[in-house]
Design a protein around this motif. Structure first.
Motif, PDB file in Angstrom:
ATOM      1  N   TYR C  51     -14.052   1.794   0.469  1.00 44.87           N
ATOM      2  CA  TYR C  51     -12.881   2.791   0.452  1.00 44.87           C
ATOM      3  C   TYR C  51     -11.447   2.127  -0.113  1.00 44.87           C
ATOM      4  O   TYR C  51     -11.162   2.562  -1.160  1.00 44.87           O
ATOM      5  N   ILE C  52     -11.477   0.803   0.101  1.00 45.82           N
ATOM      6  CA  ILE C  52     -10.272   0.212  -0.325  1.00 45.82           C
ATOM      7  C   ILE C  52     -10.380  -0.035  -1.740  1.00 45.82           C
ATOM      8  O   ILE C  52      -9.432  -0.128  -2.488  1.00 45.82           O
ATOM      9  N   THR C  53     -11.791  -0.321  -2.336  1.00 43.86           N
ATOM     10  CA  THR C  53     -11.839  -0.573  -3.670  1.00 43.86           C
ATOM     11  C   THR C  53     -11.419   0.703  -4.257  1.00 43.86           C
ATOM     12  O   THR C  53     -11.028   0.561  -5.376  1.00 43.86           O
ATOM     13  N   VAL C  54     -11.997   1.885  -3.836  1.00 47.67           N
ATOM     14  CA  VAL C  54     -11.653   3.044  -4.496  1.00 47.67           C
ATOM     15  C   VAL C  54     -10.099   3.413  -4.505  1.00 47.67           C
ATOM     16  O   VAL C  54      -9.520   3.726  -5.735  1.00 47.67           O
ATOM     17  N   VAL C  55      -9.510   3.064  -3.380  1.00 47.87           N
ATOM     18  CA  VAL C  55      -8.164   3.378  -3.430  1.00 47.87           C
ATOM     19  C   VAL C  55      -7.389   2.539  -4.218  1.00 47.87           C
ATOM     20  O   VAL C  55      -6.525   2.949  -5.291  1.00 47.87           O
ATOM     21  N   ASN C  56      -7.670   1.130  -4.357  1.00 49.29           N
ATOM     22  CA  ASN C  56      -6.919   0.083  -5.140  1.00 49.29           C
ATOM     23  C   ASN C  56      -7.289   0.586  -6.759  1.00 49.29           C
ATOM     24  O   ASN C  56      -6.426  -0.005  -7.624  1.00 49.29           O
ATOM     25  N   SER C  57      -8.418   0.929  -6.984  1.00 50.40           N
ATOM     26  CA  SER C  57      -8.681   1.170  -8.361  1.00 50.40           C
ATOM     27  C   SER C  57      -7.816   2.338  -8.989  1.00 50.40           C
ATOM     28  O   SER C  57      -7.652   2.461 -10.003  1.00 50.40           O
ATOM     29  N   LEU C  58      -7.192   3.056  -7.979  1.00 47.46           N
ATOM     30  CA  LEU C  58      -6.312   4.167  -8.406  1.00 47.46           C
ATOM     31  C   LEU C  58      -4.615   3.907  -8.303  1.00 47.46           C
ATOM     32  O   LEU C  58      -3.700   4.628  -8.403  1.00 47.46           O
ATOM     33  N   LEU C  59      -4.530   2.429  -7.919  1.00 45.05           N
ATOM     34  CA  LEU C  59      -2.875   2.462  -7.808  1.00 45.05           C
ATOM     35  C   LEU C  59      -2.428   1.470  -8.902  1.00 45.05           C
ATOM     36  O   LEU C  59      -3.227   0.608  -9.746  1.00 45.05           O
ATOM     37  N   ARG C  60      -1.159   1.127  -9.028  1.00 47.94           N
ATOM     38  CA  ARG C  60      -0.669   0.091 -10.001  1.00 47.94           C
ATOM     39  C   ARG C  60      -0.627  -1.074  -9.273  1.00 47.94           C
ATOM     40  O   ARG C  60      -0.834  -1.188  -8.040  1.00 47.94           O
ATOM     41  N   PRO C  61      -0.806  -2.231 -10.114  1.00 49.77           N
ATOM     42  CA  PRO C  61      -0.969  -3.551  -9.639  1.00 49.77           C
ATOM     43  C   PRO C  61       0.015  -3.877  -8.451  1.00 49.77           C
ATOM     44  O   PRO C  61      -0.382  -4.649  -7.369  1.00 49.77           O
ATOM     45  N   ALA C  62       1.336  -3.659  -8.784  1.00 56.89           N
ATOM     46  CA  ALA C  62       2.369  -3.952  -7.584  1.00 56.89           C
ATOM     47  C   ALA C  62       2.129  -3.084  -6.246  1.00 56.89           C
ATOM     48  O   ALA C  62       2.340  -3.847  -5.432  1.00 56.89           O
ATOM     49  N   GLN C  63       1.425  -2.061  -6.360  1.00 57.75           N
ATOM     50  CA  GLN C  63       1.270  -1.278  -5.021  1.00 57.75           C
ATOM     51  C   GLN C  63       0.113  -2.163  -4.338  1.00 57.75           C
ATOM     52  O   GLN C  63       0.147  -2.124  -2.923  1.00 57.75           O
ATOM     53  N   ILE C  64      -0.873  -2.598  -5.175  1.00 54.86           N
ATOM     54  CA  ILE C  64      -2.029  -3.304  -4.301  1.00 54.86           C
ATOM     55  C   ILE C  64      -1.470  -4.630  -3.614  1.00 54.86           C
ATOM     56  O   ILE C  64      -1.993  -5.071  -2.695  1.00 54.86           O
ATOM     57  N   ALA C  65      -0.404  -5.157  -4.238  1.00 56.23           N
ATOM     58  CA  ALA C  65      -0.085  -6.418  -3.568  1.00 56.23           C
ATOM     59  C   ALA C  65       1.020  -6.043  -2.487  1.00 56.23           C
ATOM     60  O   ALA C  65       1.319  -7.034  -1.617  1.00 56.23           O
ATOM     61  N   SER C  66       1.460  -4.825  -2.444  1.00 57.57           N
ATOM     62  CA  SER C  66       2.802  -4.510  -1.597  1.00 57.57           C
ATOM     63  C   SER C  66       2.312  -4.473  -0.264  1.00 57.57           C
ATOM     64  O   SER C  66       0.993  -4.504   0.401  1.00 57.57           O
ATOM     65  N   GLN C  67       3.259  -4.793   0.823  1.00 59.67           N
ATOM     66  CA  GLN C  67       3.002  -4.481   2.219  1.00 59.67           C
ATOM     67  C   GLN C  67       3.955  -3.626   2.807  1.00 59.67           C
ATOM     68  O   GLN C  67       4.980  -3.190   2.681  1.00 59.67           O
ATOM     69  N   PRO C  68       3.182  -2.847   3.579  1.00 57.92           N
ATOM     70  CA  PRO C  68       2.034  -2.721   4.012  1.00 57.92           C
ATOM     71  C   PRO C  68       1.109  -2.043   2.802  1.00 57.92           C
ATOM     72  O   PRO C  68       1.617  -1.376   2.076  1.00 57.92           O
ATOM     73  N   PRO C  69      -0.248  -2.358   2.767  1.00 58.30           N
ATOM     74  CA  PRO C  69      -1.215  -1.841   1.665  1.00 58.30           C
ATOM     75  C   PRO C  69      -0.954  -0.351   1.738  1.00 58.30           C
ATOM     76  O   PRO C  69      -0.953   0.459   2.685  1.00 58.30           O
ATOM     77  N   THR C  70      -1.380   0.191   0.648  1.00 52.90           N
ATOM     78  CA  THR C  70      -1.520   1.624   0.587  1.00 52.90           C
ATOM     79  C   THR C  70      -2.965   2.132   0.782  1.00 52.90           C
ATOM     80  O   THR C  70      -3.935   1.465   0.203  1.00 52.90           O
ATOM     81  N   PHE C  71      -3.055   3.042   1.507  1.00 52.06           N
ATOM     82  CA  PHE C  71      -4.304   3.373   2.037  1.00 52.06           C
ATOM     83  C   PHE C  71      -4.828   4.761   1.437  1.00 52.06           C
ATOM     84  O   PHE C  71      -5.791   5.125   1.428  1.00 52.06           O
ATOM     85  N   PHE C  72      -3.730   5.622   1.156  1.00 49.73           N
ATOM     86  CA  PHE C  72      -3.844   7.106   0.680  1.00 49.73           C
ATOM     87  C   PHE C  72      -3.047   7.138  -0.560  1.00 49.73           C
ATOM     88  O   PHE C  72      -1.753   7.206  -0.443  1.00 49.73           O
ATOM     89  N   PRO C  73      -3.484   6.659  -1.898  1.00 49.76           N
ATOM     90  CA  PRO C  73      -2.736   6.979  -3.157  1.00 49.76           C
ATOM     91  C   PRO C  73      -2.006   8.340  -3.168  1.00 49.76           C
ATOM     92  O   PRO C  73      -2.801   9.414  -3.287  1.00 49.76           O
ATOM     93  N   THR C  74      -0.890   8.518  -3.325  1.00 58.01           N
ATOM     94  CA  THR C  74      -0.031   9.662  -3.597  1.00 58.01           C
ATOM     95  C   THR C  74      -0.085   9.997  -5.138  1.00 58.01           C
ATOM     96  O   THR C  74      -0.219  11.296  -5.431  1.00 58.01           O
ATOM     97  N   HIS C  75       0.184   8.849  -5.864  1.00 55.25           N
ATOM     98  CA  HIS C  75       0.042   9.194  -7.460  1.00 55.25           C
ATOM     99  C   HIS C  75      -1.069   8.504  -8.033  1.00 55.25           C
ATOM    100  O   HIS C  75      -0.948   7.788  -8.432  1.00 55.25           O
ATOM    101  N   PRO C  76      -2.355   8.832  -7.911  1.00 55.61           N
ATOM    102  CA  PRO C  76      -3.503   8.010  -8.394  1.00 55.61           C
ATOM    103  C   PRO C  76      -3.385   8.002  -9.935  1.00 55.61           C
ATOM    104  O   PRO C  76      -3.163   9.051 -10.537  1.00 55.61           O
ATOM    105  N   ILE C  77      -3.765   6.956 -10.459  1.00 52.71           N
ATOM    106  CA  ILE C  77      -3.785   6.556 -11.628  1.00 52.71           C
ATOM    107  C   ILE C  77      -5.171   6.564 -12.307  1.00 52.71           C
ATOM    108  O   ILE C  77      -6.066   5.728 -11.898  1.00 52.71           O
ATOM    109  N   PHE C  78      -5.673   7.505 -13.006  1.00 43.91           N
ATOM    110  CA  PHE C  78      -7.294   7.492 -13.390  1.00 43.91           C
ATOM    111  C   PHE C  78      -7.162   6.726 -14.633  1.00 43.91           C
ATOM    112  O   PHE C  78      -8.660   6.360 -14.792  1.00 43.91           O
ATOM    113  N   SER C  79      -6.416   6.275 -15.103  1.00 47.19           N
ATOM    114  CA  SER C  79      -6.578   5.503 -16.451  1.00 47.19           C
ATOM    115  C   SER C  79      -7.200   4.136 -16.292  1.00 47.19           C
ATOM    116  O   SER C  79      -7.720   3.768 -17.289  1.00 47.19           O
TER     117      SER C  79
END
Lengths: 304, 362, 298
Positions: C51-79
């Motif tokens: 699940y976290i892999t799918v979520v992270n694949s839709l985030l910008r790199p900065a979001q992946i590093a942020s605290q707390p981590p994002t578990f529900f991408p609000t603006h997914p990036i499919f590119s």
């Protein structure tokens, strides 16, 4: 009538018997060629290689070294370290894998609604490969990703560079990746637990816990044993996780046997050394397999 | 159709002799039954005819051809198996036409022959189904259709009715006989069931431990069993056999056992005198014994089995041998444990040499 | 082998369970709730990494590093997926994986059918010894022979080719064993009937034996596909350039890229998993039969 006589049913005369024999060998040849070239030949060649040491410079002929290479490799601290690491890795992964698989299988074996969904989820990691699991876990464990700090784990220095934590981290990756397989095996084993004995135990007043330990686990013991042996054999063949996550480091703390073999071959260009290690790996596998055969034999004797 | 002949056939599996010097012929258009207990070699004999086993010695002939060395597929015989041996992954139609495909019969003729065989066995409406969707009786018909469609020289049937329930078996028995007549087929039919053998066979060949005991028409086998084995195997309940000795002279030969005295009729007596056996066994079928106050056999009733239309009285002779008496249902039954006397019909006595077990014939 | 016993979805008799549940008191209901809670917690733990892999694949790199981590991408990036596909050459690697896997599966199934038939139906000298030899291959793990096999593949001139990737796996002892068992389960009467009907061994094999062994062949196919697809060590050793890399090796190259590309790495992982997920959803039954055949047989 014995099976052999019956399988000879078609044979009515000498001519067609010869034809049957010819057909049989023809059918076996494709598999035999593959086995000869890629299993038996290299297996025997290992023993030959083990007796020859490879000179440090390419181009020079191999030198007969007798048992000296074998004893020196098996006596080396590198080998002992690698063996220790591999055994430790098996101890970390196999019992935990079996326990978790069994736990999930027993829980998902309840006669409740919606179990099919849980079964699908619990078996889902079967779709992942060693590489997939390693990349997922390796990336999640890297210091740049925000997951570990959120879980309250300090990502610096990186877990995979920590001599104490690296092997357990690889083990967790492996346990997760094998969980689906373990779950499926244990579930299949649970199907063979005799329903009537369970019911008899309940009628006799045994509680859930007693039923589990007195009926379910003994009935599952062949499956558990099989999983333990095969799991150990797999553990001794671990390569991908190590290559992708730690490359044998830090401080050789994750340098399992197979990874050791490949680096001896590829990095150090030392086939003789690698051959001795391969033989050691084979002997370990052989002992594990014989252990299983022995056990199965006994089981058959008891059952019949 | 053709005759099927076995000449001095012997079959050994390692040290076991399954068939021992068997010479036997099924005539053209004959239904010959091979009868015997399990393990008597009857199925092996059938498989040797089919070409599924090679004989250790001897010759197999089909028609005028020596087929001993021919492969199964070249013998032109069809076989119906106890398990029916239908291919589970093929429809009934495909099953029936399977032998024709192997022989490269043109499609048009194939369809025609399948339809014809299906009509003969009344399975036309089943042609599209798979064997798993059929009842036991229907599967049996499909197996027969698959045999008929080939128009072979002879049919070989290996216990084809033993997987059917009792009622269906009786019905199918009659249908098989009818089919054999319509197709004027030569059939070699293997069974362990003597009722099947008696009702269906033109002749019965009885085997025991690989050795042929007797071949004859059913009635002849029943009336004149060649030896003790046949005597005891044919008939329900089986023939009573009483061990005893002979006394008296040529003009008045008497069979004696403890509490049993039976005068032998003249014809049998003279035959016995010329054979001069040391010890003898007297055979009497249950229906040839009756309760008779003036009888010369004394016995005690130990069990009465009533079947409605008749009764089987199990009686014990003075020396402990038991004998079964068949009593018509309309007669007064004896009491359990009652001492009775019996008499035997003198024209239906069978006498066997106790050592050779062979019949002593008048 | 009992096919049905190996099929996962166990005895679920929902209706009777519901009936007993209605009769139960409050403590029973609490216990039931507890069971579902436990199951759900475990399910979340098992699924979490994917699940976290799918979520992270839709985030910008900065979001992946942020605290707390994002578990529900609000603006997914499919590119990220198209980036992974093109920059990671995943399309090409997937193609390589398919080619090699299909060669291996085809070869394994074919050699297993042929050898399995010989062992099940034919009589020939040295049958026992040869069968033991076939089983003995199972005692020698591939890792033991990998050193010499590499040399062999080089000297055969198939190093760094599809043929070299597939060759050592074209026969498999367990496959032969599996199909021999399946063929032994075919009633002898069918063999006899076919012989009388005029079918020789070769035609009997393809027209009767193979169709009847279909469940086992399917199980072998799926199991063989899974192992071939997931191979790592051999493709790593036997290929020289990226041109022949399989997906698993492709993942190796995606890994360890810098933070800016982490989302692309995650997307690549998902792409690599999808074919197997599809395969498993379609052939779940066959796979489980294949996996448990060894355990049931021992």
């Amino acid at each position: 009538m014995t099976a052999d006589e019956e399988t000879g049913a078609r044979v009515t005369n000498r001519r067609s018997r010869r034809r049957e024999v010819r057909l049989a060998y023809l059918l076996l040849v494709p598999a035999l060629i593959i086995f000869a070239v890629f299993v038996f030949f290299p297996f025997i060649k290992n023993f030959q290689l083990a007796f020859y040491s490879t000179p440090p410079f390419p181009g020079l002929p191999n030198r007969y070294a007798g048992f000296s290479q074998i004893t020196s490799v098996l006596g080396s601290s590198d080998f002992r370290n690698s063996l220790t690491v591999t055994v430790f890795f098996a101890v970390l992964t196999v019992p935990a894998g079996i326990f978790l698989g069994l736990l999930l299988a027993v829980l998902a074996n309840q006669k409740l609604r919606g179990m099919a969904i849980y079964r699908t989820i619990f078996s889902s990691t079967i779709a992942t490969s060693v590489a997939v699991a390693s990349v997922v876990f390796g990336t999640l464990m890297s210091p740049q990703v925000g997951l570990l700090p959120w879980l309250g784990i300090n990502p610096n220095p990186a877990i995979l560079n920590n001599p104490t934590l690296a092997l357990p981290a690889v083990a967790i990756t492996t346990i997760w990746q094998n969980l689906g397989l373990s779950f499926i095996l244990m579930s299949a084993g649970l199907q063979s637990v005799p329903e009537d004995i369970l019911e008899a135990a309940k009628v006799d007043g045994a509680g859930t816990w007693t039923c589990f330990w007195r009926v379910t686990v003994p009935s599952l013991s062949p499956t558990i044993f099989f999983a333990a042996v095969v799991g150990s054999i797999f553990a001794f063949q671990t390569f991908g996780q190590i290559d992708l996550l730690t490359q044998g480091g830090p401080e050789n703390k994750t340098n399992v046997l197979t990874y050791f073999i490949v680096t001896q071959l590829h990095v150090h260009q030392n086939p003789g050394y690698a051959a001795v290690l391969s033989i050691a790996l084979f002997l370990i596998t052989l002992v594990l397999t014989l252990l299983q055969l022995r056990f199965l034999e006994r089981r058959v004797h008891y059952a019949r | 159709m053709s005759r099927v002949a076995l000449e001095h056939i012997t079959k050994r599996f390692d040290d076991v002799v399954a068939v021992d010097d068997l010479t036997l012929e099924a005539h053209d258009e004959e239904l010959l039954v091979l009868l015997g207990p399990s393990g008597c070699g009857k199925s092996t004999a059938l498989r040797i005819i089919a070409g599924l086993e090679a004989p250790s010695e001897g010759t197999v002939r089909i028609g005028d051809r020596d087929v001993t060395d021919a492969e199964a597929k070249d013998r032109d015989v069809a076989m119906v198996f106890q398990s029916y041996a239908l291919y589970p992954h093929m429809t009934v139609a495909r099953n029936v036409e399977f032998p024709l495909r192997a022989r490269r019969v043109p499609p048009a003729e194939r369809d025609e022959r399948v339809a014809e065989a299906a009509r003969a066995l009344d399975i036309t409406e089943l042609l599209g189904r798979k064997p798993a969707q059929l009842s036991g009786g229907q599967r049996q018909r499909v197996a027969l259709a698959r045999a008929i469609v080939r128009r072979p020289q002879a049919f070989l049937m290996d216990e084809p009715l033993s997987n059917l329930d009792a009622k269906l078996r009786v019905q199918t028995r009659a249908e098989l006989v009818d089919l054999q007549r319509r197709f004027q087929a030569t059939v070699v039919y293997v069974t362990h069931d003597q009722v099947e053998a008696m009702t269906m066979g033109h002749r019965i060949a009885i085997l025991d431990r690989g050795v042929l005991q007797q071949v004859d028409a059913p009635q002849a086998v029943y009336e004149r069993p060649a030896n003790l084995f046949v005597a005891r195997f044919i008939g329900t309940p089986p023939m009573n056999t009483i061990e005893g000795r002979l006394t008296g002279g040529a003009d008045h030969l008497v069979f004696e056992a403890s509490g049993v005295t039976v005068a032998l009729p003249a014809g049998l007596a003279s035959a016995t005198m010329s054979a001069s056996p040391d010890r003898v066994v007297l055979g009497v079928r249950p229906e040839d014994l009756r309760l008779d106050p003036a009888g010369s056999l004394t016995a005690k009733i130990i069990l009465i089995e009533s079947l409605g239309h008749e009764r089987h009285l199990v009686v014990r002779l003075d020396d402990g041998q038991t004998v079964i008496v068949r009593q018509p249902g309309d007669q007064t039954p004896p009491r359990d444990g009652e001492a009775v006397t019996l008499s035997a019909n003198p024209d239906s006595l069978h006498l066997f040499d106790a050592d050779t077990e062979q019949r002593i014939s008048s | 082998m009992t096919a049905d016993a190996a099929i996962l979805p166990g005895p679920v008799t929902a209706s009777t369970e519901v009936a007993t549940r209605r009769r139960g008191g409050p403590s029973r209901r609490v216990r039931l709730l507890g069971r579902y809670l436990l199951l759900s917690v475990l399910a979340v733990i098992v699924l979490f990494p994917i699940y976290i892999t799918v979520v992270n694949s839709l985030l910008r790199p900065a979001q992946i590093a942020s605290q707390p981590p994002t578990f529900f991408p609000t603006h997914p990036i499919f590119s990220t997926y198209s980036d992974a596909w093109s920059s990671g050459h995943l399309g090409h690697y997937l193609f390589n994986s398919f080619v090699v896997t299909i060669i291996i599966v085809g070869g394994q199934v074919l050699t297993s059918i042929l050898a399995g038939y010989a062992f099940a139906f034919l009589k020939f000298p040295f049958k026992r010894a040869l069968f033991v030899l076939f089983l003995a291959t199972l005692m020698i793990p591939f890792e033991v022979t990998v050193v010499q096999n590499l040399t062999t593949v080089v000297s055969l001139g198939i190093y760094n080719t599809y043929a070299g990737l597939a060759a050592p796996f074209l026969a498999w002892g367990l496959g032969v064993f599996l199909l021999r068992q399946a063929f032994l389960g075919i009633p002898r009467d069918l063999d006899d009937a076919a012989a009388l009907d005029g079918y020789g061994n070769w035609r009997f094999l393809w027209r009767v034996a193979v169709p009847l062994a279909r469940p086992s062949i399917a199980a072998l196919t799926v199991f063989s596909f899974l192992t071939a697809w997931n191979q790592y060590l051999w493709p790593l050793l036997v290929t020289k350039d990226e041109h022949l890399s399989t997906v698993q090796i492709g993942l190796r190259q995606l890994r360890g890229t810098s933070l800016e590309n982490v989302n692309i790495t995650f997307a690549g992982v998902i792409i690599a998993v999808v074919p197997l997920v599809v395969l498993l959803v379609v052939f779940q039954k066959q796979l489980i039969r294949g996996l448990t055949a060894g355990a049931v047989k021992g």
